[in-house]
Design a protein around this motif. Structure first.
Motif, PDB file in Angstrom:
ATOM      1  N   PRO A 306      38.020  41.769  46.750  1.00 14.46           N
ATOM      2  CA  PRO A 306      37.413  41.752  45.372  1.00 14.46           C
ATOM      3  C   PRO A 306      36.251  42.721  45.062  1.00 14.46           C
ATOM      4  CG  PRO A 306      36.271  40.128  46.825  1.00 14.46           C
ATOM      5  CD  PRO A 306      37.368  40.748  47.721  1.00 14.46           C
ATOM      6  N   GLU A 309      32.252  43.339  40.353  1.00 15.08           N
ATOM      7  CA  GLU A 309      32.579  42.443  39.055  1.00 15.08           C
ATOM      8  C   GLU A 309      33.217  41.087  39.104  1.00 15.08           C
ATOM      9  OE1 GLU A 309      31.537  46.863  38.844  1.00 15.08           O
ATOM     10  OE2 GLU A 309      33.135  45.786  39.843  1.00 15.08           O
ATOM     11  N   GLU A 310      34.250  41.400  39.929  1.00 16.83           N
ATOM     12  CA  GLU A 310      34.868  40.142  40.364  1.00 16.83           C
ATOM     13  C   GLU A 310      34.175  38.870  40.860  1.00 16.83           C
ATOM     14  OE1 GLU A 310      39.640  41.366  40.700  1.00 16.83           O
ATOM     15  OE2 GLU A 310      38.288  41.860  42.302  1.00 16.83           O
ATOM     16  N   ARG A 313      31.561  37.414  38.392  1.00 18.57           N
ATOM     17  CA  ARG A 313      32.630  36.952  37.305  1.00 18.57           C
ATOM     18  C   ARG A 313      32.642  35.340  37.961  1.00 18.57           C
ATOM     19  NH1 ARG A 313      36.178  40.280  36.164  1.00 18.57           N
ATOM     20  NH2 ARG A 313      37.939  39.146  36.992  1.00 18.57           N
ATOM     21  N   HIS A 314      33.390  35.328  39.031  1.00 16.24           N
ATOM     22  CA  HIS A 314      33.753  33.946  39.364  1.00 16.24           C
ATOM     23  C   HIS A 314      32.663  33.266  39.983  1.00 16.24           C
ATOM     24  CE1 HIS A 314      37.978  34.871  38.515  1.00 16.24           C
ATOM     25  NE2 HIS A 314      37.840  36.039  39.036  1.00 16.24           N
TER      26      HIS A 314
END
Length: 316
Positions: A306, A309-310, A313-314
């Motif tokens: 990942p 940013e991912e 975000r999560h």
């Protein structure tokens, strides 16, 4: 005896650790400021219940209730002379629970930091630290531990002392450091430092990685950074990720963790994609979270690493 940890890892590829010890013992009646290790003698049934909850949730590895079981931490409770008693009992209770469950679960003898600052920043010498960790490790072995699990350390010097002391027990050793929000431990150790540290330790590690810190996002980011450093060094270590259950929040006078079972499932997928092969929950992670992580491990196929940013975000 062989290396039970490596054998189980070869069989299952990804191993699930348990969740939080302290958080879950508080739900069973432990009071703030109390030493959890006393419960191994005073309330063994409650400790057994705690262990069993994570065995039943599907953990492959369960940590003993001995995180603060070294003489320096126990001295704060006037119990420095009870190291062997507390650690041996903590492991014995877990051995019994695993045996009655019929599952193949490993007993990880938990050893946390001494709480002292090591030289040159502080007064504790590596030799003094080694003596304390050796005493604890031998007691955990006597109680039936399969592996010595050194966790939540932050300085190179304490890592050296802990591994030196643990090596006397002759068991496989796992080491995890706690990475904070600035991408370093409290004493300034970076994820890449953790990889290079392996060549300066007095005994080899079967696995290493990171636990605790602020939240699950920092753990996943640290594993990515360790993997990159390992590739540059042409080594292929077994990485451990034991992330907190979301972000700690102050609610009604106590610390609560925001992570849902669904968030911990997402963290589990990202930890696998980042290269971790031994994954669990730390502060705030209940058997409900671990059961969801078990389901995720059993059904997930590894994907791409990942992006930051991912992760943000999560996982926050």
């Amino acid at each position: 005896m062989g290396n039970k940890l490596l054998n189980l890892l070869e069989e299952k590829q990804i191993l699930l650790i348990d969740g939080a010890t302290g958080t879950n013992l508080f739900s069973l009646g432990l009071q703030s400021g109390d030493s959890p290790e006393f419960w191994n003698i005073d309330f063994p049934d409650r400790v057994a219940s705690h262990y069993r909850s994570f065995i039943d949730a599907g953990s492959d590895i369960v940590l003993t209730n001995t995180f603060g079981g070294n003489r320096h931490r126990l001295q704060l409770h006037d119990a420095a002379d009870r190291v062997t008693e507390f650690n041996r009992a903590g492991a014995q209770i877990l051995v019994k629970e695993i045996s009655s469950s019929g599952r193949n679960v490993l007993v990880a003898g938990s050893m946390g930091p001494t709480g002292e600052i090591f030289a040159p920043a502080g007064l504790m010498t590596i030799e003094e630290g080694k003596t304390a960790f050796e005493e604890q490790a031998l007691a955990l072995k006597e109680g039936g531990a399969d592996v010595i699990w050194i966790e939540t350390l932050s300085s190179v010097e304490e890592c050296q002392a802990a591994v030196m002391g643990a090596s006397v027990a002759g068991l496989p050793i796992v080491l995890t450091l706690s990475i904070e929000t600035n991408g370093r431990t409290m004493m300034g150790v970076t994820p890449s430092d953790i990889v290079s540290l392996q060549t300066h330790l007095p005994a080899p590690l079967v696995a290493y990685g990171t636990n605790c810190g602020l939240g699950a996002a920092e753990v996943v980011a640290a594993i990515i950074n360790m993997n990159q450093a390992a590739e540059l060094a042409s080594v292929s270590p077994i990485f451990v990720a034991k992330g907190n259950c979301g972000i700690p929040e102050w609610v009604d006078g106590k610390i609560c963790y925001s992570g849902t079972p669904e968030l911990m499932a997402t963290y589990t997928k990202m930890a696998i994609d980042s290269g971790a092969r031994i994954i669990g929950g730390c502060c705030g992670a209940s058997p409900y979270h671990i059961a969801m992580m078990r389901q995720t491990i059993d059904n997930y196929v590894k994907s791409e690493v990942p992006s930051l940013e991912e992760i943000e975000r999560h996982l926050g």
